[in-house]
Design an enzyme around this catalytic site. Structure first.
Site, PDB file in Angstrom:
ATOM      1  N   GLU A 238      27.536 -24.883  -8.566  1.00  0.00           N
ATOM      2  CA  GLU A 238      27.956 -26.245  -8.907  1.00  0.00           C
ATOM      3  C   GLU A 238      26.724 -26.978  -9.392  1.00  0.00           C
ATOM      4  O   GLU A 238      25.900 -27.416  -8.597  1.00  0.00           O
ATOM      5  CB  GLU A 238      28.592 -26.925  -7.690  1.00  0.00           C
ATOM      6  CG  GLU A 238      29.848 -26.233  -7.182  1.00  0.00           C
ATOM      7  CD  GLU A 238      30.964 -26.198  -8.214  1.00  0.00           C
ATOM      8  OE1 GLU A 238      30.894 -26.963  -9.206  1.00  0.00           O
ATOM      9  OE2 GLU A 238      31.908 -25.414  -8.045  1.00  0.00           O
ATOM     10  N   CYS A 272      26.223 -36.113  -9.334  1.00  0.00           N
ATOM     11  CA  CYS A 272      26.250 -35.107 -10.403  1.00  0.00           C
ATOM     12  C   CYS A 272      27.264 -35.442 -11.481  1.00  0.00           C
ATOM     13  O   CYS A 272      27.101 -35.040 -12.629  1.00  0.00           O
ATOM     14  CB  CYS A 272      26.559 -33.739  -9.817  1.00  0.00           C
ATOM     15  SG  CYS A 272      28.170 -33.645  -9.027  1.00  0.00           S
TER      16      CYS A 272
END
Length: 495
Positions: A238, A272
């Site tokens: 990720e 993010c």
């Protein structure tokens, strides 16, 4: 989801020895022993019952809830300041929703499922049987330290695995608390938290897990994948990248501006999937800049000393963001900063107000690096085709956002852009939808989790073929003759 070169994994994992750390054999031996213990426990019960998995998920939810205040305080202390409400919204509620979703749906996901059998093989049957992998390694970052450690754990436990977690060194108070809290309710052979710095990270990354989940930057993701490859460990990576926001002329600016501002300023932009930059027509940029600055000042009448506004995690990260602004300004960008706070006080508290950057050019570092802070560059594009062309010539992002009311243009963006996920007329909300997978694509990630996607990532979906007593397969056995060719001809006709 971690980005800076000063990030813990960024500066340490480049020195990973795939064979593990040799400077502290005792520490490496401890990790090896825990992994061996977890693998032995898994081998003793390789396909745990739903009742066992449910009990672990409920225990996890209860212990997180019981220590919610402790986690909020520890995270805020590690950051310097982090709003209680941000931890509740972005971490605690996400975890609660994920656990509840897993408890509700995992029994269905666990069941062997029927799948079609090609006509030429009937009356045989095909089935898919989900099977736990074993021991899942989880390397979690500092920006959402609780959520990004626990959400992969939810998927791992729901799928019947055991897990070892390595949280970030940037959040030492949280990491020690997590180790203590989970250690109260889980044995080492179920869930284990490894705390520490460089040497722990090196040894942990080199362990022969059955699957490894890493949340961090793209650069570090490459290093992690390389280390994992030494043991053929499959990875869920990720990562991050520069998530674009397209504002169509049809957008309702009354809702667009506060939604972008909220997503950008949550956790002071240290997210993010935060909107990294905005693409919009040149003639709308000034009005948008005015509006989003005003919105930021409405959200935060002051930035210094405001308990609602989060600090930048570390001095090195604060300095990096300032360097991005200096580089952009030196290359001709215009900088606008929300608020009117004392600069020395802001620096002392590591707080950066929303900062809008216009007149950007591709050679500026702010347009090349994932920002991971409350800086918002704006790129002028006159058409949606120009916006798509700009995005497509760059690395595929973790998220993409589109604001507007023109359905045809919306569908064009969804068809022609490639990103990990998308939110329409808002930002970041796709991440916490448990019924859709969360993950990146290309440089922004590999694999996905959350909900059923997490269950499948942490399971082996074992295919099983059940041959029938009535099978005519013996006609394909040697010695080959007329019966063989007749059977081949029949199979070709019905394929």
């Amino acid at each position: 989801m971690i980005v800076a070169l000063e990030n813990f994994y960024e500066v340490t994992m480049v020195r990973i020895n795939p064979k593990g750390n040799q400077k502290n054999p005792a520490m490496k031996a401890t990790l090896d022993a825990v992994l061996a213990k977890q693998k032995a426990a898994f081998d003793a019960t390789p396909n745990s019952s739903w009742e066992s998995r449910k009990a672990k998920l409920k225990t996890l939810g209860e212990v997180i809830k019981a220590h919610e205040t402790d986690f909020i305080e520890a995270i805020s202390a590690d950051f310097g300041n982090r709003a209680t409400e941000e931890t509740l919204i972005a971490e605690c509620l996400v975890i609660q929703g994920g656990i509840n979703h897993a408890i509700k749906h995992t029994p269905k996901w666990m069941r062997p499922r029927k799948v079609p059998t090609a006509l030429q093989f009937l009356p045989a049957k095909n089935r898919i049987i989900p099977q736990p992998l074993g021991v899942i390694g989880i390397i979690s970052p500092w920006n959402y330290p609780l959520q990004l450690a626990i959400m992969p754990l939810v998927g791992a436990l729901g799928a019947g695995n055991r897990a070892m977690i390595k949280p970030s060194e940037y959040t030492p108070k949280f990491s020690e608390l997590l180790k203590s809290v989970l250690g109260k309710v889980f044995d080492e052979d179920e869930v284990f938290v490894a705390t520490g710095g460089v040497e722990v990270a090196q040894a942990f990354s080199a362990l022969p897990f059955d699957h490894l989940v890493f949340t961090g930057s793209t650069n570090v993701g490459r290093i992690v994948a390389k280390a994992a490859a030494e043991n053929l460990v499959p990875c869920t990576l990720e990562l991050g990248g520069k998530s674009p926001t397209i504002i169509d002329p049809s957008a309702n600016m009354g809702t667009t501006v506060p939604r972008i501002a909220n997503a950008k300023l949550l956790n002071a932009g240290q997210t993010c999937v935060a909107p990294d930059y905005v693409l919009m027509p040149q003639n709308q940029i000034n009005a948008f800049s005015d509006a989003i600055i005003e919105q930021a000042e409405t959200f935060y009448p002051k930035f210094a000393g405001n308990d609602d506004y989060t600090s930048i995690i570390a001095d090195s990260h604060y300095a990096r963001l300032q360097d991005l602004l200096d580089d952009a300004e030196n290359k001709g960008a215009k900088i606008r900063v929300a608020g009117n706070d004392d600069k020395q006080q802001l620096a002392k508290e590591r707080r950066i107000p929303l900062t809008v950057v216009t007149d950007t050019t591709p050679d500026m570092r702010i347009m090349q690096e994932e920002i991971f802070g409350p800086l918002l560059p704006i790129v002028p594009v006159e058409t949606q085709e120009d916006a798509l062309d700009y995005i497509q010539k760059r690395d595929r992002p973790l998220a993409l956002y589109w604001f507007g009311e023109d359905n045809a243009k919306r569908e064009q963006v969804l068809r022609q852009s490639i990103s990990g996920g998308v939110t329409i007329n808002d930002a970041a909300w796709h991440v916490i939808q448990e019924d859709i997978p969360f993950g990146g694509v290309g440089p922004s990630g590999m694999g996905a989790y959350h909900g059923e996607a997490g269950f499948q990532s942490f399971s082996h979906m074992k295919g099983v073929f059940y041959q029938s007593k009535l099978s005519q397969g013996k006609k394909l056995h040697p010695p080959y003759g007329p019966a063989t060719h007749k059977m081949l001809g029949l199979m070709r006709k019905i394929m």
